[in-house]
Design a protein around this motif. Structure first.
Motif, PDB file in Angstrom:
ATOM      1  N   ARG A 134       0.821  -1.204   0.000  1.00  0.00           N
ATOM      2  CA  ARG A 134       0.000   0.000   0.000  1.00  0.00           C
ATOM      3  C   ARG A 134       0.860   1.262   0.000  1.00  0.00           C
ATOM      4  O   ARG A 134       0.599   2.209  -0.760  1.00  0.00           O
ATOM      5  CB  ARG A 134      -0.936   0.011   1.217  1.00  0.00           C
ATOM      6  CG  ARG A 134      -2.132  -0.911   1.118  1.00  0.00           C
ATOM      7  CD  ARG A 134      -3.130  -0.493   0.035  1.00  0.00           C
ATOM      8  NE  ARG A 134      -3.608   0.878   0.163  1.00  0.00           N
ATOM      9  CZ  ARG A 134      -4.662   1.253   0.888  1.00  0.00           C
ATOM     10  NH1 ARG A 134      -5.351   0.346   1.583  1.00  0.00           N
ATOM     11  NH2 ARG A 134      -5.045   2.511   0.912  1.00  0.00           N
ATOM     12  N   LEU A 135       1.882   1.293   0.833  1.00  0.00           N
ATOM     13  CA  LEU A 135       2.740   2.482   0.905  1.00  0.00           C
ATOM     14  C   LEU A 135       3.464   2.718  -0.413  1.00  0.00           C
ATOM     15  O   LEU A 135       3.554   3.850  -0.896  1.00  0.00           O
ATOM     16  CB  LEU A 135       3.749   2.348   2.043  1.00  0.00           C
ATOM     17  CG  LEU A 135       3.190   2.423   3.467  1.00  0.00           C
ATOM     18  CD1 LEU A 135       4.307   2.236   4.481  1.00  0.00           C
ATOM     19  CD2 LEU A 135       2.472   3.746   3.717  1.00  0.00           C
ATOM     20  N   ASN A 136       3.993   1.662  -1.003  1.00  0.00           N
ATOM     21  CA  ASN A 136       4.701   1.822  -2.270  1.00  0.00           C
ATOM     22  C   ASN A 136       3.772   2.288  -3.377  1.00  0.00           C
ATOM     23  O   ASN A 136       4.185   3.054  -4.262  1.00  0.00           O
ATOM     24  CB  ASN A 136       5.389   0.514  -2.652  1.00  0.00           C
ATOM     25  CG  ASN A 136       6.733   0.338  -1.964  1.00  0.00           C
ATOM     26  OD1 ASN A 136       7.735   0.932  -2.341  1.00  0.00           O
ATOM     27  ND2 ASN A 136       6.754  -0.457  -0.907  1.00  0.00           N
ATOM     28  N   SER A 137       2.528   1.855  -3.330  1.00  0.00           N
ATOM     29  CA  SER A 137       1.564   2.304  -4.343  1.00  0.00           C
ATOM     30  C   SER A 137       1.254   3.788  -4.203  1.00  0.00           C
ATOM     31  O   SER A 137       0.841   4.447  -5.154  1.00  0.00           O
ATOM     32  CB  SER A 137       0.266   1.496  -4.232  1.00  0.00           C
ATOM     33  OG  SER A 137      -0.454   1.835  -3.057  1.00  0.00           O
ATOM     34  N   MET A 138       1.483   4.343  -3.002  1.00  0.00           N
ATOM     35  CA  MET A 138       1.276   5.780  -2.762  1.00  0.00           C
ATOM     36  C   MET A 138       2.503   6.603  -3.132  1.00  0.00           C
ATOM     37  O   MET A 138       2.462   7.829  -3.094  1.00  0.00           O
ATOM     38  CB  MET A 138       0.981   6.040  -1.272  1.00  0.00           C
ATOM     39  CG  MET A 138      -0.208   5.342  -0.695  1.00  0.00           C
ATOM     40  SD  MET A 138      -0.293   5.684   1.093  1.00  0.00           S
ATOM     41  CE  MET A 138      -1.228   4.277   1.669  1.00  0.00           C
ATOM     42  N   GLY A 139       3.597   5.935  -3.451  1.00  0.00           N
ATOM     43  CA  GLY A 139       4.847   6.647  -3.707  1.00  0.00           C
ATOM     44  C   GLY A 139       5.732   6.750  -2.481  1.00  0.00           C
ATOM     45  O   GLY A 139       6.776   7.412  -2.513  1.00  0.00           O
ATOM     46  N   ILE A 140       5.308   6.119  -1.398  1.00  0.00           N
ATOM     47  CA  ILE A 140       6.128   6.079  -0.178  1.00  0.00           C
ATOM     48  C   ILE A 140       7.013   4.846  -0.269  1.00  0.00           C
ATOM     49  O   ILE A 140       6.626   3.734   0.107  1.00  0.00           O
ATOM     50  CB  ILE A 140       5.253   6.036   1.090  1.00  0.00           C
ATOM     51  CG1 ILE A 140       4.347   7.262   1.148  1.00  0.00           C
ATOM     52  CG2 ILE A 140       6.119   5.949   2.341  1.00  0.00           C
ATOM     53  CD1 ILE A 140       3.352   7.249   2.296  1.00  0.00           C
ATOM     54  N   VAL A 141       8.195   5.025  -0.796  1.00  0.00           N
ATOM     55  CA  VAL A 141       9.088   3.902  -1.079  1.00  0.00           C
ATOM     56  C   VAL A 141       9.664   3.344   0.216  1.00  0.00           C
ATOM     57  O   VAL A 141      10.066   4.085   1.112  1.00  0.00           O
ATOM     58  CB  VAL A 141      10.230   4.340  -2.020  1.00  0.00           C
ATOM     59  CG1 VAL A 141      11.166   3.167  -2.308  1.00  0.00           C
ATOM     60  CG2 VAL A 141       9.646   4.886  -3.318  1.00  0.00           C
ATOM     61  N   THR A 142       9.717   2.026   0.308  1.00  0.00           N
ATOM     62  CA  THR A 142      10.290   1.393   1.482  1.00  0.00           C
ATOM     63  C   THR A 142      10.952   0.089   1.091  1.00  0.00           C
ATOM     64  O   THR A 142      10.531  -0.576   0.134  1.00  0.00           O
ATOM     65  CB  THR A 142       9.215   1.120   2.552  1.00  0.00           C
ATOM     66  OG1 THR A 142       9.802   0.464   3.667  1.00  0.00           O
ATOM     67  CG2 THR A 142       8.115   0.238   2.009  1.00  0.00           C
ATOM     68  N   LEU A 143      12.000  -0.280   1.795  1.00  0.00           N
ATOM     69  CA  LEU A 143      12.604  -1.586   1.603  1.00  0.00           C
ATOM     70  C   LEU A 143      11.704  -2.634   2.239  1.00  0.00           C
ATOM     71  O   LEU A 143      11.125  -2.414   3.302  1.00  0.00           O
ATOM     72  CB  LEU A 143      13.990  -1.643   2.247  1.00  0.00           C
ATOM     73  CG  LEU A 143      15.086  -0.783   1.596  1.00  0.00           C
ATOM     74  CD1 LEU A 143      16.370  -0.855   2.415  1.00  0.00           C
ATOM     75  CD2 LEU A 143      15.355  -1.247   0.171  1.00  0.00           C
ATOM     76  N   LYS A 144      11.594  -3.777   1.588  1.00  0.00           N
ATOM     77  CA  LYS A 144      10.731  -4.828   2.106  1.00  0.00           C
ATOM     78  C   LYS A 144      11.375  -5.457   3.340  1.00  0.00           C
ATOM     79  O   LYS A 144      12.520  -5.902   3.297  1.00  0.00           O
ATOM     80  CB  LYS A 144      10.502  -5.892   1.041  1.00  0.00           C
ATOM     81  CG  LYS A 144       9.354  -6.831   1.354  1.00  0.00           C
ATOM     82  CD  LYS A 144       9.023  -7.697   0.156  1.00  0.00           C
ATOM     83  CE  LYS A 144       7.764  -8.521   0.418  1.00  0.00           C
ATOM     84  NZ  LYS A 144       7.389  -9.332  -0.753  1.00  0.00           N
TER      85      LYS A 144
END
Length: 381
Positions: A298-308
């Motif tokens: 969900r965060l990555n789809s918002m453009g909030i990039v995070t390492l898994k």
């Protein structure tokens, strides 16, 4: 008041401050404190209740009962290929007391302690209280992996210890075998303690976690810390432990004794049951993994990039794609406007990030993500 200035200059954890502040909103979704919401395995509660009914609750043995120490050794040696003995275990009142006891035992005024960032904030006050100096190692450019090359840049004649916290709080990153092997080999002939906080060792997803305890050639320098709060949801039981050489344990136990003598005999019995009857928590880990993957996507789809994340129940999101200067201001504004409580990255020593604790059901996390997605729109424009 004539108070120790080292105490005056400290503040209550910002994580706790935000969590407390969030309580003013009746509909708040608090994703700050890393407290598991999953129940304590029922056998621990049932067996401990019987023990309390049938036994006198006297003072426990200094350093931990033989029964729990034997189970800790058996568990670690079997699962993590270590070689500890029963007289190399010190049972503590949670991992927090283990950290405090360690710092009080090894630090002299001016000693430097190396801390890779991002980092659990509880280390810093314990270093400061005991005259040490925290030296931070930025790992952002290495995808939050500590490398031996980066470590070498921060070693000085005053370096007393290196803190390793993997799986990492707040990122969930696990140190790769290559990096860990190289770091341990580099430290082989260095007079530096290795404090390995492995409190999240049981909550790993895909990669097998490698414990520092397997590096037997460094046992005299290793202080390995773990506990039961995260793995078995036993936060209120306040039960942890230190694995180290007998020589070092003999010194640590002196500080431990004059702090609290010993953790509750009830908690220690619960820990004994946890390891002897309920050591497999894979069903819990699967739930944490499902939650983390949902929030990650969900965060990555918002453009909030995070390492898994590879473990823990945390997500460490990056705000670098947005025009946000202060992670604290971001967290406080999100709380005020959407009643979602998160932890700003500055708490962990890095700006431009925030941590979410996935200790809520997927349904609640979905509601939180919907609100964050709606909130973040104003920064996209």
């Amino acid at each position: 008041m004539n108070i120790n200035p080292k105490v005056i200059n400290q503040e209550i954890s910002l994580i706790r401050q935000i969590s407390i502040k969030s309580k003013q909103y009746k509909d708040v979704i608090d994703l700050t404190i890393g407290e598991p919401d999953l129940p304590i395995p029922c056998e621990i509660v049932d067996q401990t209740t019987l023990y309390m009914k049938n036994n006198r609750m006297g003072y426990p043995m200094l350093g931990g009962t033989p029964e729990i120490r034997e189970e800790i050794v058996k568990f670690y040696n079997t699962k993590y290929d270590s070689s500890y003995k029963i007289d190399e275990v010190l049972v503590t009142a949670g991992a927090s007391e283990a950290i405090s006891t360690t710092m009080r035992t090894i630090l002299n005024e001016g000693d430097e302690v190396l801390i890779p960032l991002p980092s659990y904030p509880g280390y810093l006050p314990n270093i400061d209280f005991n005259g040490g100096k925290s030296i931070f190692i930025d790992t952002i450019s290495d995808k939050l992996q500590l490398t031996v090359e980066n470590l070498k840049k921060h070693i000085t004649p005053k370096t007393k210890a290196l803190i390793l916290n993997y799986p990492n709080n707040p990122s969930g990153i696990i140190l790769s075998k290559k990096n860990l092997d190289e770091i341990m080999d580099f430290l082989r002939d260095k007079d530096i303690y290795i404090i390995s906080d492995e409190i999240y060792s049981e909550i790993t997803f895909d990669d097998d976690f490698i414990s520092v305890g397997k590096y037997d050639f460094l046992k005299e320098k290793i202080i390995l810390i773990n506990g039961f709060s995260k793995s078995h949801s036993m936060t209120g039981w306040r039960l942890g432990y230190i694995l180290t050489s007998k020589k070092l344990r003999d010194q640590l136990i002196k500080v431990h004794q004059y702090t609290l003598t010993s953790p509750s005999i009830v908690s220690q019995y619960g820990g004994y049951v946890a390891l002897s009857k309920c050591s497999d928590i894979s069903s819990y880990t699967k739930k944490y993994k499902k939650r983390c993957e949902y929030v990650y996507n969900r965060l990555n789809s918002m453009g909030i990039v995070t390492l898994k994340p590879k473990g823990t129940f945390y997500i460490f999101g990056s705000l670098n794609n947005f025009n946000i200067d202060s992670s604290l201001d971001f967290a406080l504004d999100l709380l005020e406007n959407k009643h979602i409580a998160i932890v700003p990255g500055i708490v962990f020593g890095v700006e431009g990030y925030f941590r979410i604790s996935c200790t809520k059901s997927v349904e609640i996390l979905k509601l939180a993500m919907d609100k964050i997605e709606n909130y973040i729109e104003k920064y996209k424009s």
